[in-house]
Design a protein around this motif. Sequence first.
Motif, PDB file in Angstrom:
ATOM      1  N   TYR A   1       0.813  -1.220   0.000  1.00  0.00           N
ATOM      2  CA  TYR A   1       0.000   0.000   0.000  1.00  0.00           C
ATOM      3  C   TYR A   1       0.848   1.273   0.000  1.00  0.00           C
ATOM      4  O   TYR A   1       0.303   2.364   0.160  1.00  0.00           O
TER       5      TYR A   1
ATOM      6  N   ASP B   1     -14.642  -4.375  -9.105  1.00  0.00           N
ATOM      7  CA  ASP B   1     -14.702  -3.010  -9.628  1.00  0.00           C
ATOM      8  C   ASP B   1     -15.319  -2.979 -11.020  1.00  0.00           C
ATOM      9  O   ASP B   1     -15.885  -1.993 -11.438  1.00  0.00           O
TER      10      ASP B   1
ATOM     11  N   ALA C   1     -18.783  -2.810 -10.286  1.00  0.00           N
ATOM     12  CA  ALA C   1     -19.117  -1.610  -9.526  1.00  0.00           C
ATOM     13  C   ALA C   1     -18.618  -0.381 -10.257  1.00  0.00           C
ATOM     14  O   ALA C   1     -17.773   0.347  -9.768  1.00  0.00           O
TER      15      ALA C   1
ATOM     16  N   PRO D   1     -19.879   3.086 -12.352  1.00  0.00           N
ATOM     17  CA  PRO D   1     -21.091   3.880 -12.579  1.00  0.00           C
ATOM     18  C   PRO D   1     -21.498   3.875 -14.039  1.00  0.00           C
ATOM     19  O   PRO D   1     -20.663   3.702 -14.931  1.00  0.00           O
TER      20      PRO D   1
ATOM     21  N   LEU E   1     -24.079   8.812 -15.681  1.00  0.00           N
ATOM     22  CA  LEU E   1     -24.057   9.372 -14.322  1.00  0.00           C
ATOM     23  C   LEU E   1     -23.273  10.678 -14.277  1.00  0.00           C
ATOM     24  O   LEU E   1     -23.684  11.640 -13.622  1.00  0.00           O
TER      25      LEU E   1
ATOM     26  N   HIS F   1     -14.552   9.111  -9.036  1.00  0.00           N
ATOM     27  CA  HIS F   1     -15.762   8.368  -9.356  1.00  0.00           C
ATOM     28  C   HIS F   1     -15.575   6.852  -9.201  1.00  0.00           C
ATOM     29  O   HIS F   1     -16.446   6.171  -8.676  1.00  0.00           O
TER      30      HIS F   1
ATOM     31  N   PHE G   1     -17.581   5.283  -6.152  1.00  0.00           N
ATOM     32  CA  PHE G   1     -18.692   4.432  -6.588  1.00  0.00           C
ATOM     33  C   PHE G   1     -18.440   2.980  -6.180  1.00  0.00           C
ATOM     34  O   PHE G   1     -19.360   2.279  -5.757  1.00  0.00           O
ATOM     35  N   GLY G   2     -17.187   2.544  -6.298  1.00  0.00           N
ATOM     36  CA  GLY G   2     -16.852   1.178  -5.877  1.00  0.00           C
ATOM     37  C   GLY G   2     -17.169   0.966  -4.407  1.00  0.00           C
ATOM     38  O   GLY G   2     -17.736  -0.067  -4.017  1.00  0.00           O
TER      39      GLY G   2
ATOM     40  N   ALA H   1     -21.082   1.054  -4.023  1.00  0.00           N
ATOM     41  CA  ALA H   1     -21.736  -0.091  -4.652  1.00  0.00           C
ATOM     42  C   ALA H   1     -21.466  -1.385  -3.889  1.00  0.00           C
ATOM     43  O   ALA H   1     -22.326  -2.259  -3.804  1.00  0.00           O
ATOM     44  N   ARG H   2     -20.254  -1.488  -3.349  1.00  0.00           N
ATOM     45  CA  ARG H   2     -19.933  -2.691  -2.576  1.00  0.00           C
ATOM     46  C   ARG H   2     -20.801  -2.808  -1.318  1.00  0.00           C
ATOM     47  O   ARG H   2     -21.052  -3.891  -0.820  1.00  0.00           O
TER      48      ARG H   2
ATOM     49  N   GLU I   1     -25.911   4.502  -7.558  1.00  0.00           N
ATOM     50  CA  GLU I   1     -25.798   5.733  -8.357  1.00  0.00           C
ATOM     51  C   GLU I   1     -26.501   6.898  -7.667  1.00  0.00           C
ATOM     52  O   GLU I   1     -25.990   8.016  -7.643  1.00  0.00           O
TER      53      GLU I   1
ATOM     54  N   PHE J   1     -24.342   7.875  -4.719  1.00  0.00           N
ATOM     55  CA  PHE J   1     -23.122   8.511  -5.216  1.00  0.00           C
ATOM     56  C   PHE J   1     -23.382   9.982  -5.545  1.00  0.00           C
ATOM     57  O   PHE J   1     -22.643  10.881  -5.144  1.00  0.00           O
TER      58      PHE J   1
ATOM     59  N   LEU K   1     -11.225  -2.718   4.895  1.00  0.00           N
ATOM     60  CA  LEU K   1     -10.723  -3.201   3.601  1.00  0.00           C
ATOM     61  C   LEU K   1     -11.325  -2.402   2.439  1.00  0.00           C
ATOM     62  O   LEU K   1     -10.635  -2.089   1.465  1.00  0.00           O
TER      63      LEU K   1
ATOM     64  N   LYS L   1      -9.626   0.915   2.298  1.00  0.00           N
ATOM     65  CA  LYS L   1      -8.224   0.823   1.871  1.00  0.00           C
ATOM     66  C   LYS L   1      -8.123   0.371   0.423  1.00  0.00           C
ATOM     67  O   LYS L   1      -7.436   0.985  -0.387  1.00  0.00           O
ATOM     68  N   GLN L   2      -8.782  -0.722   0.105  1.00  0.00           N
ATOM     69  CA  GLN L   2      -8.577  -1.341  -1.202  1.00  0.00           C
ATOM     70  C   GLN L   2      -9.417  -0.692  -2.300  1.00  0.00           C
ATOM     71  O   GLN L   2      -8.935  -0.469  -3.400  1.00  0.00           O
ATOM     72  N   VAL L   3     -10.650  -0.392  -1.992  1.00  0.00           N
ATOM     73  CA  VAL L   3     -11.527   0.191  -3.014  1.00  0.00           C
ATOM     74  C   VAL L   3     -11.466   1.719  -2.973  1.00  0.00           C
ATOM     75  O   VAL L   3     -11.350   2.374  -3.996  1.00  0.00           O
TER      76      VAL L   3
END
Lengths: 155, 182
Positions: free
Chosen positions: A22, A61, A64, A66, A70, B26, B30-31, B34-35, B44, B47, B135, B138-140
């Motif tokens: 990271y 992703d 996920a 948009p 949008l 975005h 959004f990730g 959405a998760r 959406e 967001f 997570l 951090k990750q998304v």
Amino acid sequence: MDRTDTPFTCQDVSERLIDYHYDELPATERGRVARHLARCGDCARAYCALHADLTALGWSDDTARPGTDLHQRLRGAVERRFRRSLWQRLSLAVRRPIPVYQALAFAVLVLLALWFALPARPLSSTNAALQPSDRQVLIENYDAADLMALSPNTL
Amino acid sequence: MSDEDLVKRLREGDISAFDELYRRYHRRLFGYVARQVRDGAQAEDLFQEIFLTVLEDRSFDLSQGRFAAWLFTVARNRCLNALRSDQRQRRALARAADEERAATRSPDDLSQTLARGRTLQGAIERLSTAHQQVLLLKQVGELSYREIAEVQQVPEGTVKSRVHAAIAALRGALDEEEQWDG
């Protein structure tokens, strides 16, 4: 004592792999982990496995993401809320600072315009422009005594 | 130009600053949303709501920086509210997106990817909420430890410990899922 030139052990690296992934390590530690990974196959494999697992977390992703419209919808809403009124735009245009080069270019243009617009004048000095009768008046009014008031050094 | 400068320019009426902010956030935002809500249409809506709320909220001091932490704090709160008031979070992932991906991948690739996705989803669901949250951020969300600490209002060291623990738990759960699938 943790000297910065001491190579990391596998244990040291194992504890830092996640932060390395990271990019959360201090620069000195990051370099030491990188050097260790370059020469230690076991740690390099462990890092690859970690990297694969964490990258897989981003797999969703793709789903996920948009919709393509949008951005336009949100932009429309933002425009309605933040667009300047006509009065604000005019006010900003008036108050906008003029860059130096633009000011200089404008000044040069004005000078050129004046140069061409004004009627041509003789280059001669005042005396040369005088008529013969004016020269006569100057000579008659000449008083050598005035020169005496000046200091000898000046003369 | 920093995020905070872009927000300032947008508030002064420069709409192009919004485009740059959208480009930067975005995918991550959004990730993250959405998760959590597991519903494309709801994600959406959320967001859009989150973005507008943050851009309009003048109570935040732009001179302090930390736009990302602020954005994800609002996002986290909105998502929690949405999850509390709406039980639709258990809906399946949007089929339309799957079909779209299917058109661009070979059947072998697709089955492998979907299998991997199911395994991963199972592993994630077995994590505690706290581990899932950290997570995701951090990750998304791609936030730093410091930014996550601001979002969760805990010390940075706590965030680091949580991330390490969450990843260890995830990898353990992945191993178990793969054994189960195998």
